[in-house]
Design an enzyme around this catalytic site. Structure first.
Site, PDB file in Angstrom:
ATOM      1  N   CYS A  29      54.954  15.747 -60.892  1.00 62.13           N
ATOM      2  CA  CYS A  29      54.610  15.885 -59.472  1.00 62.13           C
ATOM      3  C   CYS A  29      53.285  15.162 -59.261  1.00 62.13           C
ATOM      4  O   CYS A  29      52.866  14.381 -60.119  1.00 62.13           O
ATOM      5  CB  CYS A  29      54.568  17.355 -59.045  1.00 62.13           C
ATOM      6  SG  CYS A  29      53.220  18.334 -59.733  1.00 62.13           S
ATOM      7  N   ASN A  32      50.187  17.941 -61.049  1.00 62.34           N
ATOM      8  CA  ASN A  32      50.582  18.693 -62.229  1.00 62.34           C
ATOM      9  C   ASN A  32      49.946  20.079 -62.259  1.00 62.34           C
ATOM     10  O   ASN A  32      49.564  20.590 -63.294  1.00 62.34           O
ATOM     11  CB  ASN A  32      50.257  17.910 -63.507  1.00 62.34           C
ATOM     12  CG  ASN A  32      50.900  18.479 -64.770  1.00 62.34           C
ATOM     13  OD1 ASN A  32      50.299  18.423 -65.839  1.00 62.34           O
ATOM     14  ND2 ASN A  32      52.083  19.012 -64.671  1.00 62.34           N
ATOM     15  N   CYS A  34      51.271  22.568 -59.609  1.00 60.59           N
ATOM     16  CA  CYS A  34      52.194  23.470 -58.905  1.00 60.59           C
ATOM     17  C   CYS A  34      53.636  23.240 -59.342  1.00 60.59           C
ATOM     18  O   CYS A  34      54.201  24.007 -60.108  1.00 60.59           O
ATOM     19  CB  CYS A  34      52.085  23.300 -57.389  1.00 60.59           C
ATOM     20  SG  CYS A  34      50.519  23.834 -56.679  1.00 60.59           S
ATOM     21  N   ARG A  35      54.236  22.170 -58.842  1.00 62.51           N
ATOM     22  CA  ARG A  35      55.669  21.954 -59.026  1.00 62.51           C
ATOM     23  C   ARG A  35      56.063  21.595 -60.449  1.00 62.51           C
ATOM     24  O   ARG A  35      56.979  22.193 -61.012  1.00 62.51           O
ATOM     25  CB  ARG A  35      56.169  20.874 -58.063  1.00 62.51           C
ATOM     26  CG  ARG A  35      56.018  21.267 -56.600  1.00 62.51           C
ATOM     27  CD  ARG A  35      56.369  20.136 -55.679  1.00 62.51           C
ATOM     28  NE  ARG A  35      55.345  19.083 -55.748  1.00 62.51           N
ATOM     29  CZ  ARG A  35      55.444  17.892 -55.179  1.00 62.51           C
ATOM     30  NH1 ARG A  35      56.541  17.574 -54.500  1.00 62.51           N
ATOM     31  NH2 ARG A  35      54.480  17.015 -55.269  1.00 62.51           N
ATOM     32  N   SER A  36      55.415  20.601 -61.042  1.00 58.01           N
ATOM     33  CA  SER A  36      55.871  20.168 -62.370  1.00 58.01           C
ATOM     34  C   SER A  36      55.585  21.194 -63.461  1.00 58.01           C
ATOM     35  O   SER A  36      56.437  21.373 -64.345  1.00 58.01           O
ATOM     36  CB  SER A  36      55.343  18.777 -62.729  1.00 58.01           C
ATOM     37  OG  SER A  36      53.944  18.716 -62.689  1.00 58.01           O
ATOM     38  N   ASP A 151      56.027  20.141 -51.879  1.00 55.88           N
ATOM     39  CA  ASP A 151      54.730  20.549 -52.416  1.00 55.88           C
ATOM     40  C   ASP A 151      54.258  21.816 -51.692  1.00 55.88           C
ATOM     41  O   ASP A 151      54.061  21.797 -50.481  1.00 55.88           O
ATOM     42  CB  ASP A 151      53.714  19.427 -52.229  1.00 55.88           C
ATOM     43  CG  ASP A 151      52.435  19.649 -53.006  1.00 55.88           C
ATOM     44  OD1 ASP A 151      52.165  20.799 -53.414  1.00 55.88           O
ATOM     45  OD2 ASP A 151      51.692  18.674 -53.202  1.00 55.88           O
TER      46      ASP A 151
END
Length: 192
Positions: A29, A32, A34-36, A151
């Site tokens: 993301c 690095n 939150c999402r990934s 995001d």
């Protein structure tokens, strides 16, 4: 035709041995945090459940390096922990040039990050490894057709729950894909 549609459904009883080469998956993301890292924690968990953890290495990174060395966002950690995923040991890092060679599958959370990865990729031939995580959403998923993992950084709790919902569904597809790939190892990268 999507990658997943071509291989779905797959057999769930695959016998693997030590001669099967490991697969390496990088989840990406922007920062690095939150999402990934959420996707990394979820995918690791699902691989353990599927009995594939010994054959698949998972990591995450960001296309932006401003959070390098930081743990995942506390909100992302809190929401993930409620579903049984631990992320407190993870630390953000930026995508490196060698990642494009070292990983078999590089899954970005959205089109912007796929585009940034294409720009960063040192070899055009390696770009075939780049996909969106949502490309692996199963056709029967309530999220089928969703184009990106949004995001959640600037939003509220619902955004982090939405990320988890999408990531869990897409990681189910990734696990099925990897199961297929590991049971019939081939050279080269997957194509969409």
């Amino acid at each position: 035709m999507s990658l997943l549609k071509r291989i779905w459904p797959v057999k769930t009883s695959v016998t693997l041995d030590e001669s099967v080469p490991k697969q390496r998956v990088l989840l990406v993301c922007l920062g690095n945090i939150c999402r990934s890292p959420t996707a990394e924690a979820v995918l690791r968990h699902k691989l353990v459940q599927a009995g594939l953890a010994a054959w698949v290495e998972v990591d995450s990174a960001g296309t932006y390096g401003g959070h390098a060395g930081c743990p995942p966002d506390e909100r992302a950690q809190r929401h993930a922990l409620r579903r049984g995923y631990r992320m407190d040991h993870l630390r953000a890092r930026q995508v490196r040039a060698r990642d494009f060679r070292d990983f078999d599958l590089i899954l970005a959370m959205d089109s912007d990050n796929v585009e940034r990865l294409r720009e960063l990729c040192p070899d055009a031939a390696l770009r075939a490894k780049l996909h969106k995580l949502t490309d692996f959403l199963p056709a029967d998923s309530p999220f089928a057709g969703v184009a990106a993992v949004p995001d959640p950084y600037y939003g509220g709790p619902d955004g982090f729950e939405r990320v988890l919902d999408l990531v869990e569904a897409a990681c189910d597809g990734v696990v099925h894909y990897l199961h297929q790939r590991l049971s019939q190892p081939t050279k080269g990268s997957p194509s969409v």
